[in-house]
Design an enzyme around this catalytic site. Structure first.
Site, PDB file in Angstrom:
ATOM      1  N   ASP A 117      37.304  51.896  33.694  1.00 16.24           N
ATOM      2  CA  ASP A 117      38.087  50.666  33.582  1.00 16.24           C
ATOM      3  C   ASP A 117      39.527  51.158  33.683  1.00 16.24           C
ATOM      4  O   ASP A 117      40.034  51.778  32.744  1.00 16.24           O
ATOM      5  CB  ASP A 117      37.851  49.987  32.230  1.00 16.24           C
ATOM      6  N   HIS A 118      40.172  50.882  34.812  1.00 21.73           N
ATOM      7  CA  HIS A 118      41.461  51.560  35.055  1.00 21.73           C
ATOM      8  C   HIS A 118      42.529  51.168  34.027  1.00 21.73           C
ATOM      9  O   HIS A 118      43.534  51.862  33.890  1.00 21.73           O
ATOM     10  CB  HIS A 118      41.940  51.343  36.494  1.00 21.73           C
TER      11      HIS A 118
ATOM     12  N   HIS B 127      38.822  44.413  31.378  1.00 15.10           N
ATOM     13  CA  HIS B 127      40.178  44.802  30.980  1.00 15.10           C
ATOM     14  C   HIS B 127      40.609  44.122  29.666  1.00 15.10           C
ATOM     15  O   HIS B 127      41.133  44.761  28.758  1.00 15.10           O
ATOM     16  CB  HIS B 127      41.206  44.441  32.050  1.00 15.10           C
TER      17      HIS B 127
HETATM   18  C1  BG6 Z   1      41.181  44.793  38.994  1.00 16.21           C
HETATM   19  C2  BG6 Z   1      40.767  43.426  39.469  1.00 16.21           C
HETATM   20  O1  BG6 Z   1      40.192  45.346  38.179  1.00 16.21           O
HETATM   21  O2  BG6 Z   1      42.382  44.692  38.254  1.00 16.21           O
HETATM   22  C3  BG6 Z   1      41.855  42.795  40.296  1.00 16.21           C
HETATM   23  O3  BG6 Z   1      39.576  43.527  40.241  1.00 16.21           O
HETATM   24  C4  BG6 Z   1      43.154  42.790  39.542  1.00 16.21           C
HETATM   25  O4  BG6 Z   1      41.502  41.468  40.673  1.00 16.21           O
HETATM   26  C5  BG6 Z   1      43.468  44.183  39.013  1.00 16.21           C
HETATM   27  O5  BG6 Z   1      44.177  42.386  40.431  1.00 16.21           O
HETATM   28  C6  BG6 Z   1      44.674  44.185  38.101  1.00 16.21           C
HETATM   29  O6  BG6 Z   1      45.020  45.509  37.804  1.00 16.21           O
HETATM   30  P1  BG6 Z   1      46.543  45.941  37.625  1.00 16.21           P
HETATM   31  O7  BG6 Z   1      46.470  47.371  37.205  1.00 16.21           O
HETATM   32  O8  BG6 Z   1      47.185  45.737  38.960  1.00 16.21           O
HETATM   33  O9  BG6 Z   1      47.090  45.034  36.598  1.00 16.21           O
END
Ligand code: BG6
Length: 520
Positions: free
Chosen positions: A201-202, A264
């Site tokens: 989960d980034h 997230h």
């Molecule tokens: C991803 C989603 O996991 O997270 C995207 O699939 C979203 O839809 C993105 O735009 C948001 O990540 P960040 O790091 O750009 O806030």
């Protein structure tokens, strides 16, 4: 509102550790679905940042695979990605050498024969470069391909080589509901042992997200008030100005609840709500997170609302409605906004509402956690101030700015300097990441890739955790699937979301904080 800037002295900065001693052992990173955006925009820039920091082993190779025959063009595309998205100069030292470690092999994910070729190619590279058996398989494909790739890796004996450890990193979404997540877990664990599996989960790679634990547990003064006796309610907002950016077919099946809230937002919630883990070891941290999710009673359907954006304006530019986006159904029922009201029923949090919301095409790109404290039991000063700049005494508010303008702010009341009245005005103390530590071009994947290479699972999801969060939202998703929303689109692009979201939070006697970002 007045601002009291918090300053950090140069002596403090000299204490900041400038990198880690940990370097993974030599190995090969294989990226499945390497022709996709993620590889070029995030993974390769992050890997090059690791290389620059001296955190990659000398003997290291990257093999991209996808269906398309890209040949040498692949490595050059990656160079472009590193320069464009990694903030790197074309002439940066080490870049040519790094690019020379990248190769590409066309592979059809569902063709067992192609994995025989992959295995031979990995052995050839390993022999040529003197790399042992360490392998990291990164699944960045469409989720439908995960199970097949894993099965084929297992069938070719690539999951358990004799000479080195093998790990698999699996991108989100991990399943699309409870049953599919369980099934995928079964398929994954039939081939890989749980300690080889890294469900990514980034958000957990973001410094500000990791800092939630540091803020809470490396400081003595916040924890005593971090509970139902002092906290009135918590708001978590993940707002994006982006639309679906050409990902229509994916997003049509996902929607905001699956795409962002189940993962997230729930990760952020768990870090705010968890009990102090006994250490920063994977098992301790993941156990505490699981306890939070399990303490959430089933969420009533009326406590979750959905929205879809219509046409509107983002930063002064007109944008089309979701239904008019490329490869989206003209009468789509997919939600691009979701808001949730829930409680964490344990001794620390019982009775404290948590309001969560995530949306695309919102007014501002901002991810923020707001912890609002209770008002003092007795206000001895006039609630309404008489001076011009302040209208009313406001409760203390702690804001964790996850992105952008990363930082932390605390709002409190201060006496307005006037001899006539005891007017109280809200002011803030503000910690700004960039001002304290400098701007960073890291995208969060650096930490996660490094941890996966080192075998540290602390910042990755456990199978139980993923299943627990899906269990909470699956009944909602099922109810939604059975009843199409009547009034979509129900918010204009560039707004703060639909009215039903405002009503949801108003039902608890609260309101969304919409002046998010730097202002408190
Ligand atoms: C991803 C989603 O996991 O997270 C995207 O699939 C979203 O839809 C993105 O735009 C948001 O990540 P960040 O790091 O750009 O806030």
């Amino acid at each position: 509102m007045a601002t009291a800037q918090m300053s950090i002295s140069p002596e403090d900065l000299s204490q900041v550790p400038q990198g880690s001693e940990k370097i993974p052992e030599p190995g090969i990173l294989v990226i499945f679905g390497a022709s996709g955006d993620l590889t070029r925009r995030k993974l390769l820039p992050a890997l090059f940042h690791l290389e620059q920091a001296g955190l990659l082993p000398e003997k290291f190779a990257i093999v991209g695979t996808a269906r398309r025959p890209l040949g040498n063009q692949f490595a050059e595309d990656m160079r472009g990605g590193i320069i464009e998205f990694g903030g790197i100069e074309a002439s940066a030292p080490k870049l040519d050498d790094f690019i020379s470690r990248i190769s590409y092999l066309p592979l059809r994910f569902d063709h067992p024969g192609d994995y025989i070729e992959l295995k031979a190619e990995l052995e050839r590279i390993a022999q040529e470069k003197g790399i042992g058996g360490r392998r990291l398989f990164y699944l960045a494909t469409a989720p439908e391909s995960f199970a097949g790739i894993i099965e084929n890796l297992g069938a070719q004996g690539m999951a358990q080589p004799e000479q080195g450890k093998v790990s698999v990193v699996i991108e989100k979404p991990f399943g699309h509901d409870l049953e599919s997540a369980r099934e995928l877990n079964r398929q994954v664990n039939a081939v890989f042992h749980e300690d080889q599996v890294f469900r990514i989960d980034h958000y957990l790679g973001k410094e500000t997200v990791q800092n939630i634990l540091v803020f809470r547990f490396a400081n003595g003064i916040f924890e005593p008030i971090w509970n139902r006796n002092y906290v009135d309610h918590v708001q978590i907002t993940v707002a994006e100005t982006l639309g679906v950016e050409g990902r229509g077919p994916f997003y049509e099946k996902a929607g905001a609840l699956r795409d962002v809230v189940q993962n997230h937002v729930m990760e952020l919630l768990s870090l705010v709500a968890l009990e102090p883990p006994s250490s920063f070891e994977a098992e301790s941290v993941r156990r505490e997170k699981r306890k939070v999710w399990r303490a959430i009673p089933s969420i009533p359907i009326l406590n979750v609302v959905r929205g879809q954006y219509g046409a509107g304006q983002i930063n002064g530019q007109p944008v089309v409605s979701y239904r008019d986006e490329e490869r989206v159904s003209p009468n789509s029922g997919t939600e691009t906004y979701a808001a949730v009201k829930l409680e964490v029923e344990n001794w620390r949090w019982a009775g404290v509402p948590f309001y969560l919301r995530a949306g695309k095409r919102m007014q501002k790109r901002v991810t923020e956690i707001d912890i609002q404290f209770k008002q003092p039991p007795l206000l001895i000063f006039d609630r309404l101030a008489k001076s011009q700049n302040c209208q009313t005494i406001k409760p203390n508010l702690l804001t964790l700015r996850i992105q952008p303008d990363e930082g932390i702010a605390l709002r409190f009341g201060a006496k307005v300097p006037t001899t006539l009245e005891m007017d109280v005005c809200p002011v803030k103390m503000d910690f700004d990441y960039a001002a304290a530590f400098g701007k960073s071009s890291a995208n969060g994947y650096e930490r996660l890739l490094l941890d996966a290479m080192l075998g540290d699972q602390t910042l990755f999801s456990h199978r139980d955790g993923v299943e627990t969060t899906w269990a909470l939202y699956t009944p909602i998703l099922e109810a939604w699937a059975n009843k199409k929303p009547e009034k979509f689109p129900n918010y204009a692009a560039g707004s703060w979301g639909p009215e039903c979201g405002d009503h949801l939070i108003a039902s608890g006697g609260h309101a969304w904080r919409n002046n998010l970002g730097k202002k408190v």
